[in-house]
Scaffold this motif. Structure first.
Motif, PDB file in Angstrom:
ATOM      1  N   VAL A  65       0.815  -1.229   0.000  1.00 35.34           N
ATOM      2  CA  VAL A  65       0.000   0.000   0.000  1.00 35.34           C
ATOM      3  C   VAL A  65       0.850   1.281   0.000  1.00 35.34           C
ATOM      4  O   VAL A  65       0.534   2.232  -0.711  1.00 35.34           O
ATOM      5  N   GLY A  66       1.920   1.292   0.792  1.00 33.17           N
ATOM      6  CA  GLY A  66       2.741   2.506   0.890  1.00 33.17           C
ATOM      7  C   GLY A  66       3.369   2.878  -0.440  1.00 33.17           C
ATOM      8  O   GLY A  66       3.389   4.048  -0.835  1.00 33.17           O
ATOM      9  N   HIS A 102       2.202   4.216   8.184  1.00 31.73           N
ATOM     10  CA  HIS A 102       1.710   4.948   9.358  1.00 31.73           C
ATOM     11  C   HIS A 102       0.492   4.236   9.972  1.00 31.73           C
ATOM     12  O   HIS A 102      -0.112   3.370   9.307  1.00 31.73           O
ATOM     13  N   PRO A 103       0.116   4.609  11.208  1.00 27.28           N
ATOM     14  CA  PRO A 103      -0.982   3.910  11.887  1.00 27.28           C
ATOM     15  C   PRO A 103      -2.327   3.973  11.153  1.00 27.28           C
ATOM     16  O   PRO A 103      -3.152   3.073  11.309  1.00 27.28           O
ATOM     17  N   ALA A 141      -6.812  -0.888   7.036  1.00 32.11           N
ATOM     18  CA  ALA A 141      -6.733  -2.322   6.719  1.00 32.11           C
ATOM     19  C   ALA A 141      -7.720  -3.101   7.591  1.00 32.11           C
ATOM     20  O   ALA A 141      -8.410  -4.005   7.112  1.00 32.11           O
ATOM     21  N   ALA A 142      -7.814  -2.715   8.861  1.00 30.71           N
ATOM     22  CA  ALA A 142      -8.723  -3.401   9.789  1.00 30.71           C
ATOM     23  C   ALA A 142     -10.183  -3.111   9.413  1.00 30.71           C
ATOM     24  O   ALA A 142     -11.033  -3.997   9.455  1.00 30.71           O
ATOM     25  N   PRO A 147       5.806  -2.146  10.364  1.00 26.67           N
ATOM     26  CA  PRO A 147       7.174  -1.787  10.750  1.00 26.67           C
ATOM     27  C   PRO A 147       7.199  -1.424  12.239  1.00 26.67           C
ATOM     28  O   PRO A 147       6.235  -0.823  12.753  1.00 26.67           O
ATOM     29  N   PRO A 148       8.295  -1.770  12.970  1.00 32.46           N
ATOM     30  CA  PRO A 148       8.328  -1.531  14.416  1.00 32.46           C
ATOM     31  C   PRO A 148       8.017  -0.085  14.813  1.00 32.46           C
ATOM     32  O   PRO A 148       7.325   0.138  15.808  1.00 32.46           O
ATOM     33  N   ASP A 149       8.502   0.901  14.044  1.00 33.78           N
ATOM     34  CA  ASP A 149       8.239   2.298  14.432  1.00 33.78           C
ATOM     35  C   ASP A 149       6.749   2.647  14.331  1.00 33.78           C
ATOM     36  O   ASP A 149       6.230   3.457  15.113  1.00 33.78           O
TER      37      ASP A 149
END
Ligand code: E4P
Length: 222
Positions: free
Chosen positions: A130-131, A167-168, A174-175, A185-187
């Motif tokens: 998506v990004g 990003h969040p 997606a949810a 990604p962890p960040d």
């Protein structure tokens, strides 16, 4: 929705794994190159650490080469998923591997038609990026929406694994769309925890509790 971590870094994976909210891991050649270690040794460490599915990608581009690498990858551990690029040879390899019961994740997917082909070949997961679509001025989540709808229409078992998350809000979307998995990604996962009102609210609760402790001491003491 399942949470995978999109990283090949053991420390970053451990940072969230212990909480019990991580269902799996995705790696790719770039993420493994970032770690600098022997990629197969690094993949083995991740596979040992994480109980859930861990995607490890082939780098051959021809059918025979992909099958050879996929077989080697599939021997690494029970929880391994072989990541295969969305090419004609890749899809041929996915069909062969799926018939042998080897789990696959079709990567570098940018359209619902590509996802439909991957599902037809028996892919376990299909990864829309998506990004990278957003970066090009397209709407990555529209592709996810189409995939989820199409897979629902036909009762397709292939799981939509939303990748290239930036990003969040991507996770939230997606949810909302009902994607099966988000590889985070962890960040970005770190950011999902945070809210200024949580911090302020907790500070106030703890301050108020201190006034009670001044009066009654440690009330949890047995
Ligand atoms: C994971 O499966 C993908 O390889 C990854 O999410 C790609 O992310 P990027 O577009 O940030 O490189």
């Amino acid at each position: 929705m399942k949470f995978f971590i999109d990283s090949a870094n053991l420390q970053l994976i451990k940072k969230f794994l212990y909480m019990g909210i991580v269902d799996g891991i995705t790696t790719n050649p770039s993420l493994l190159a970032k770690e600098g270690a022997n990629p197969i040794e690094q993949a083995k460490k991740i596979l040992k650490l994480v109980p859930g599915p861990v995607s490890v990608e082939v780098v051959a581009t021809d059918y025979e080469g992909m099958i050879k690498e996929a077989k080697a990858i599939s021997q690494l551990a029970k929880n391994v998923v072989v990541k295969i690029p969305m090419t004609k040879d890749g899809i041929h390899a996915v069909k062969t591997l799926s018939m042998e019961g080897i789990k696959t994740n079709v990567t570098l997917v940018f359209s619902a038609n590509q996802a439909l082909i991957a599902a037809k070949a028996g892919a376990t997961y299909v990864s829309p990026f998506v990004g990278r679509l957003d970066d090009m001025g397209n709407n990555g989540m529209e592709v996810v929406r189409d995939m989820v709808q199409i897979f629902r229409n036909y009762g397709i078992k292939t799981q939509v694994l939303v990748a290239s998350i930036r990003h969040p809000i991507h996770i939230l979307e997606a949810a909302r769309l009902g994607a099966d998995v988000a590889t985070i990604p962890p960040d970005v996962l770190e950011k999902m925890f945070n809210h200024a009102l949580t911090d302020a609210g907790l500070e106030k609760f703890l301050d108020d509790w201190k006034t009670l402790e001044k009066k009654y001491g440690d009330v949890f003491k047995t």
